[in-house]
Design a protein around this motif. Structure first.
Motif, PDB file in Angstrom:
ATOM      1  N   LEU A 248       0.801  -1.050   0.101  1.00 54.61           N
ATOM      2  CA  LEU A 248       0.089   0.052  -0.058  1.00 54.61           C
ATOM      3  C   LEU A 248       0.996   1.268   0.076  1.00 54.61           C
ATOM      4  CD1 LEU A 248      -2.856   1.303   0.225  1.00 54.61           C
ATOM      5  CD2 LEU A 248      -2.725   1.003   2.523  1.00 54.61           C
ATOM      6  N   CYS A 251       1.832   2.043  -3.491  1.00 54.57           N
ATOM      7  CA  CYS A 251       0.685   2.641  -4.254  1.00 54.57           C
ATOM      8  C   CYS A 251       0.499   3.931  -3.941  1.00 54.57           C
ATOM      9  CB  CYS A 251      -0.394   1.689  -4.043  1.00 54.57           C
ATOM     10  SG  CYS A 251      -0.361  -0.030  -4.674  1.00 54.57           S
ATOM     11  N   SER A 252       0.612   4.352  -2.720  1.00 58.18           N
ATOM     12  CA  SER A 252       0.207   5.560  -2.170  1.00 58.18           C
ATOM     13  C   SER A 252       1.376   6.631  -2.779  1.00 58.18           C
ATOM     14  CB  SER A 252       0.371   5.842  -0.697  1.00 58.18           C
ATOM     15  OG  SER A 252      -0.580   5.018  -0.088  1.00 58.18           O
ATOM     16  N   ARG A 255       0.732   7.281  -6.619  1.00 58.14           N
ATOM     17  CA  ARG A 255      -0.353   7.993  -6.779  1.00 58.14           C
ATOM     18  C   ARG A 255      -0.089   9.544  -6.532  1.00 58.14           C
ATOM     19  NH1 ARG A 255      -5.723   4.983  -5.592  1.00 58.14           N
ATOM     20  NH2 ARG A 255      -6.478   6.883  -4.665  1.00 58.14           N
ATOM     21  N   ALA A 256       0.768   9.697  -5.610  1.00 64.36           N
ATOM     22  CA  ALA A 256       1.311  11.032  -5.270  1.00 64.36           C
ATOM     23  C   ALA A 256       1.921  11.737  -6.233  1.00 64.36           C
ATOM     24  CB  ALA A 256       2.140  11.014  -3.872  1.00 64.36           C
ATOM     25  N   TYR A 262      -4.895   2.066  -9.132  1.00 62.13           N
ATOM     26  CA  TYR A 262      -6.286   2.167  -8.322  1.00 62.13           C
ATOM     27  C   TYR A 262      -6.021   0.931  -7.589  1.00 62.13           C
ATOM     28  CZ  TYR A 262      -7.612   5.548 -11.548  1.00 62.13           C
ATOM     29  OH  TYR A 262      -7.531   6.681 -12.497  1.00 62.13           O
ATOM     30  N   GLY A 303      -5.871   3.370   4.794  1.00 62.75           N
ATOM     31  CA  GLY A 303      -6.137   3.466   3.486  1.00 62.75           C
ATOM     32  C   GLY A 303      -7.418   3.780   2.937  1.00 62.75           C
ATOM     33  N   THR A 308      -6.331   6.305   0.000  1.00 61.73           N
ATOM     34  CA  THR A 308      -5.388   5.719  -0.835  1.00 61.73           C
ATOM     35  C   THR A 308      -5.936   4.016  -1.212  1.00 61.73           C
ATOM     36  OG1 THR A 308      -4.337   4.871   1.459  1.00 61.73           O
ATOM     37  CG2 THR A 308      -3.266   6.850  -0.003  1.00 61.73           C
ATOM     38  N   ASP A 310      -9.327   2.653  -2.952  1.00 56.12           N
ATOM     39  CA  ASP A 310     -10.539   2.970  -3.563  1.00 56.12           C
ATOM     40  C   ASP A 310     -11.780   2.344  -3.394  1.00 56.12           C
ATOM     41  OD1 ASP A 310      -9.209   5.251  -5.449  1.00 56.12           O
ATOM     42  OD2 ASP A 310      -7.741   3.415  -5.860  1.00 56.12           O
TER      43      ASP A 310
END
Length: 460
Positions: A248, A251-252, A255-256, A262, A303, A308, A310
């Motif tokens: 996670l 992924c965070s 995305r930043a 997603y 999350g 973070t 979805d």
């Protein structure tokens, strides 16, 4: 204002607000929302209840009706599985659709569409699995788009992906350019193979060592690989059933910096931890990836709260308890997956909203609005608004039940959460304006569900 049906006096959860209102339904569509009384020949009294959008679970495994070996790959077909969905306030499911050997992706969807039309109680969309070299032909995407099925599923755990990663990446990039969303099971097959072989060599081959066979490093490695692909190509990817804090975090960070990734998690990783795998009946908790530690569970909840993650989807892949336990003697025979469709929304409401970990708006986003947006269904699904399908759930926030899978709609006959007290359940459920659950009981006939056609997934 008049209508065919009115849902009267409930607290209606709209995008960004909760209002006490009547909802008008005509021809299966929401035609009005008003603080004034709406007349209709059919009235559903929702006083004291919430009115939520029908749930959208974008990730389930329901077995085809036609079987060549005399048994189900999983015990729920489109009848029992969608009855479980309806009972849990889920009115749309996304089925992972496996082609047969030599079968084109579009042909697999056409075959499964027949099962949907014959059996389903709720509406269905399909995610065909890319599993053979022939599936990497861009013509497959054209055929799928003509059917209105604009998502595909890839398993990073499969040898074909590992050995032909460049070809898969090219195909996934082409899919993204055509408005498809690629769902990916992110675990590194080579690391899993190494860990499993090592365990076998040491005589540690039963279910108690399942977590060691699929460590979080294998999940994290696969997630990093797919993030890198999405970053260099701009191709949107949807990581299914993410389970670990480390994955996670990757992924965070992606995305930043604007990477179109997603994230989905599932109930197993919100309520259960890896200590359960050491019990004598620990095989009944097996899923892929494995159960993780408490700090991973805490990370999943964070999350959910902060955006973070979805979606919450079930990865509903049920076996009977006997099937789960008889396979527990060997890592090679384990049967991953549990029944979750009937409890996914009630448990998230009870453990999330009522504990203050999630707002009511966030609950609706995770279980309805976000998956509808990602899979090209919004605003037809996932929201309550004029012009949307009347997929509506009259939700009793005070009803308390103890989970008992033996009394549920799934043919699994048990739940990994058996004995858990859960507060907040669907009372009445409508799908396209038709009452399919009344007073907590599924009343709709099989075969009323529709195969949904979509345009582009992931609005960009």
């Amino acid at each position: 204002m008049s209508a065919d049906t009115t849902i009267r006096g409930g607290d209606v959860v709209l995008d960004g607000a909760v209002v006490r209102a009547d909802i008008a339904i005509t021809g299966g569509i929401v035609t009005g929302i008003s603080s004034s009384s709406i007349d209709a020949p059919n009235v559903i009294d929702a006083q004291g209840c919430l009115v939520l959008p029908g749930g959208v679970d974008g990730h389930v495994h329901l077995s085809p009706a036609e079987r060549t070996d005399g048994s189900y790959p999983w015990v729920d077909d489109f009848e029992s599985g969608t009855r479980a969905a309806a009972a849990g306030g889920v009115t749309t499911v996304g089925n992972i659709t496996f082609p047969r050997s030599g079968e084109a992706l579009a042909d697999a969807c056409r075959r499964v569409a027949d099962d949907v039309r014959a059996q389903a109680v709720v509406d269905v969309l399909l995610h065909p699995v890319v599993s053979e070299d022939a599936h990497l032909d861009p013509g497959e995407l054209t055929a799928l788009r003509e059917l209105g099925q604009t998502s595909i599923k890839v398993f990073a755990t499969h040898g074909a992906f590992q050995s032909r990663r460049q070809q898969y990446y090219r195909f996934m990039a082409e899919a993204g350019s055509l408005g498809f969303l690629t769902l990916v099971h992110c675990e590194d097959a080579e690391l899993i193979g190494h860990c499993t072989t090592s365990l076998f060599e040491r005589g540690l081959a039963d279910f108690r060592h399942f977590g060691e066979s699929r460590p979080e490093a294998a999940e994290e490695a696969a997630v990093h690989q797919l993030i890198a692909f999405a970053e260099v190509s701009g191709t949107p990817i949807y990581i299914v059933h993410l389970s670990s804090r480390r994955a996670l975090a990757a992924c965070s960070a992606a995305r930043a910096r604007g990477v179109p990734v997603y994230v989905e998690t599932r109930p197993l990783y919100l309520y259960l931890t890896d200590e359960l795998l050491q019990r004598d009946d620990g095989a009944k908790y097996i899923g892929q990836p494995p159960l993780r530690r408490q700090d991973d569970v805490d990370a999943m909840w964070a999350g959910l709260r902060f955006g973070t993650i979805d979606t919450v989807a079930t990865d509903h892949a049920p076996w009977t308890l006997e099937q789960k336990l008889e396979a527990g003697s060997s890592l090679e025979r384990l049967r991953p997956g549990v029944a979750d469709l009937e409890t996914v929304r009630p448990m998230l409401f009870s453990e999330g909203v009522l504990t203050g970990r999630l707002s009511l708006a966030r609950f609706v986003e995770l279980t309805a609005t976000n998956p509808a947006r990602l899979f090209g269904l919004y605003p037809r699904k996932g929201t309550i608004a004029p012009g949307s399908d009347a997929d509506l759930v009259v939700w009793d926030p005070d009803e308390t039940r103890v989970v008992d899978g033996s009394r549920g709609e799934s043919r699994a006959g048990y739940s990994p959460y058996d004995g858990t007290s859960v507060r907040g359940w669907p009372r009445d459920v409508l799908s396209r304006g038709e009452l399919i659950v009344s007073a907590g009981k599924v009343t709709a006939p099989s075969g009323r569900g529709q195969l949904l056609e979509r345009g582009s997934s992931v609005p960009r």
